[in-house]
Design a protein around this motif. Structure first.
Motif, mmCIF file in Angstrom:
data_model
loop_
_atom_site.group_PDB
_atom_site.id
_atom_site.type_symbol
_atom_site.label_atom_id
_atom_site.label_comp_id
_atom_site.label_asym_id
_atom_site.label_seq_id
_atom_site.Cartn_x
_atom_site.Cartn_y
_atom_site.Cartn_z
ATOM 1 N N SER A 4 54.148 39.658 10.076
ATOM 2 C CA SER A 4 55.121 38.822 9.197
ATOM 3 C C SER A 4 54.448 37.459 8.922
ATOM 4 N N SER A 5 54.807 36.795 7.931
ATOM 5 C CA SER A 5 54.232 35.448 7.234
ATOM 6 C C SER A 5 55.574 34.570 6.840
ATOM 7 N N ILE A 6 54.854 33.476 6.490
ATOM 8 C CA ILE A 6 56.019 32.296 6.237
ATOM 9 C C ILE A 6 55.282 31.742 5.041
ATOM 10 N N LYS A 7 56.241 31.244 4.222
ATOM 11 C CA LYS A 7 55.846 30.501 2.969
ATOM 12 C C LYS A 7 56.658 29.106 3.432
ATOM 13 N N VAL A 8 56.093 27.891 3.694
ATOM 14 C CA VAL A 8 56.390 26.534 4.129
ATOM 15 C C VAL A 8 57.056 26.043 2.907
ATOM 16 N N ARG A 9 58.369 25.582 3.143
ATOM 17 C CA ARG A 9 59.119 25.002 2.181
ATOM 18 C C ARG A 9 59.307 23.247 2.477
ATOM 19 N N ARG A 10 59.363 23.119 3.755
ATOM 20 C CA ARG A 10 59.345 21.419 3.989
ATOM 21 C C ARG A 10 58.870 21.287 5.624
ATOM 22 N N ILE A 37 60.381 19.946 12.573
ATOM 23 C CA ILE A 37 61.263 21.190 12.063
ATOM 24 C C ILE A 37 60.508 21.626 10.833
ATOM 25 N N VAL A 38 60.579 22.754 10.875
ATOM 26 C CA VAL A 38 59.714 23.447 9.530
ATOM 27 C C VAL A 38 60.556 24.473 8.778
ATOM 28 N N THR A 39 60.870 24.371 7.816
ATOM 29 C CA THR A 39 61.594 25.151 6.966
ATOM 30 C C THR A 39 60.926 26.029 5.904
ATOM 31 N N ALA A 40 60.765 27.229 6.034
ATOM 32 C CA ALA A 40 59.962 28.224 5.540
ATOM 33 C C ALA A 40 60.682 29.584 5.230
ATOM 34 N N ARG A 42 63.237 38.944 3.244
ATOM 35 C CA ARG A 42 62.687 37.535 2.918
ATOM 36 C C ARG A 42 63.682 36.588 3.073
ATOM 37 N N ASN A 43 63.629 35.755 3.995
ATOM 38 C CA ASN A 43 64.803 34.868 4.392
ATOM 39 C C ASN A 43 64.409 33.483 4.611
ATOM 40 N N LEU A 44 65.315 32.667 4.209
ATOM 41 C CA LEU A 44 64.925 31.123 4.592
ATOM 42 C C LEU A 44 65.419 30.571 5.944
ATOM 43 N N PHE A 45 64.352 30.213 6.889
ATOM 44 C CA PHE A 45 64.454 30.131 8.093
ATOM 45 C C PHE A 45 64.157 28.483 8.402
ATOM 46 N N ARG A 46 64.784 27.984 9.508
ATOM 47 C CA ARG A 46 64.511 26.927 9.964
ATOM 48 C C ARG A 46 63.862 26.812 11.431
ATOM 49 N N PHE A 47 62.726 26.423 11.674
ATOM 50 C CA PHE A 47 61.972 26.697 12.888
ATOM 51 C C PHE A 47 61.941 25.055 13.324
ATOM 52 N N VAL A 48 62.270 25.049 14.911
ATOM 53 C CA VAL A 48 62.160 23.745 15.597
ATOM 54 C C VAL A 48 60.870 23.980 16.509
ATOM 55 N N LEU A 49 59.988 23.273 16.566
ATOM 56 C CA LEU A 49 58.766 23.170 17.556
ATOM 57 C C LEU A 49 58.834 22.139 18.438
ATOM 58 N N VAL A 50 58.616 22.300 19.512
ATOM 59 C CA VAL A 50 58.765 21.367 20.693
ATOM 60 C C VAL A 50 57.661 21.304 21.469
ATOM 61 N N LYS A 51 57.147 20.116 21.953
ATOM 62 C CA LYS A 51 55.965 19.966 22.631
ATOM 63 C C LYS A 51 56.266 20.102 24.243
ATOM 64 N N SER A 52 55.687 20.973 24.805
ATOM 65 C CA SER A 52 56.161 21.346 26.149
ATOM 66 C C SER A 52 55.402 20.246 27.107
ATOM 67 N N GLU A 53 56.270 19.678 27.942
ATOM 68 C CA GLU A 53 55.800 18.485 28.740
ATOM 69 C C GLU A 53 54.660 19.144 30.137
ATOM 70 N N LEU A 54 54.814 20.463 30.081
ATOM 71 C CA LEU A 54 53.746 20.951 31.323
ATOM 72 C C LEU A 54 52.597 21.246 30.672
ATOM 73 N N GLU A 85 68.259 31.380 10.555
ATOM 74 C CA GLU A 85 68.440 31.310 9.034
ATOM 75 C C GLU A 85 69.181 30.370 8.471
ATOM 76 N N VAL A 86 68.716 30.026 7.445
ATOM 77 C CA VAL A 86 69.624 29.064 6.561
ATOM 78 C C VAL A 86 70.265 29.684 5.409
ATOM 79 N N LYS A 87 71.649 29.584 5.735
ATOM 80 C CA LYS A 87 72.322 30.190 4.694
ATOM 81 C C LYS A 87 72.742 29.413 3.608
#
Length: 201
Positions: free
Chosen positions: A133-139, A149-152, A176-188, A199-201
């Motif tokens: 799979s792959s992504i095309k980053v929008r924001r 937050i990555v919208t792609a 092909r769908n527009l998604f919002r990905f939330v990345l969080v840094k692990s404390e551990l 998915e962004v509707k």
């Protein structure tokens, strides 16, 4: 002997007065032409050059690293998200649920969903076939030091579910769908993990 008044100098001939006046007018006209030419040159100068000068004038003497840091942070986040998606694909191909723990937070819905799907493949002795799979980053947006937050556009190639023998069970078309990905840094582990994907509707 009677004194005589000193001779009065004769006025210059009309031609001489005219020549001096013409020289003065010519000088004024020349100065005016030069001034107008300079003004036109400034007003019609190249926009790029003007913009470059303005930017140079607005550039602080002390170099600022704020913008560079933000750009580097965005690049790092996008690179990590692509890595997470590649590892997810590998987890499906190898049918290895434990791999998911290296890319998802413990409360990420994807951990449960992908884990259930992989366990289903194992139980039914089926395999997952498909290109990565792959992504095309929008924001890319920074929420704080530990969250981005990555919208792609999430692109999934055609997918096949087969028996171990190779017999086709199900096939799915490319999506092909527009998604919002939330990345969080692990404390551990101090590692960026996927905390949520929707998915962004």
């Amino acid at each position: 002997m009677p004194t005589e008044d000193p001779p009065v100098p004769a006025p210059p001939p009309p031609a001489s007065r005219g020549s001096a006046r013409r020289r003065f007018v010519l000088l004024v006209a020349t100065v005016s032409v030069v001034a107008v030419a300079v003004l036109i040159s400034v007003l019609t100068g190249d926009d790029d050059e003007i913009e470059a000068v303005e930017q140079h004038a607005q550039t602080p003497l002390a170099p600022s690293t704020t913008r560079t840091t933000v750009i580097d942070g965005k690049a790092q986040i996008v690179t990590r998200l692509r890595q997470i998606l590649r590892i997810r694909d590998q987890a499906y191909e190898r049918r290895d649920v434990t791999i998911l723990n290296t890319i998802y937070t413990s409360d990420c819905p994807c951990l449960e969903g992908d884990g259930r799907a992989i366990r289903d493949l194992l139980e039914k002795e089926r395999v997952w076939r498909g290109s990565p799979s792959s992504i095309k980053v929008r924001r890319v947006e920074q929420v704080n030091d530990r969250q981005w937050i990555v919208t792609a556009v999430f692109q999934v190639p055609p997918l096949r579910v087969e028996e171990i023998s190779g017999q086709l069970v199900e096939s799915y078309p490319a999506e092909r769908n527009l998604f919002r990905f939330v990345l969080v840094k692990s404390e551990l582990s101090d590692q960026w993990l996927l905390g949520h994907a929707s998915e962004v509707k």
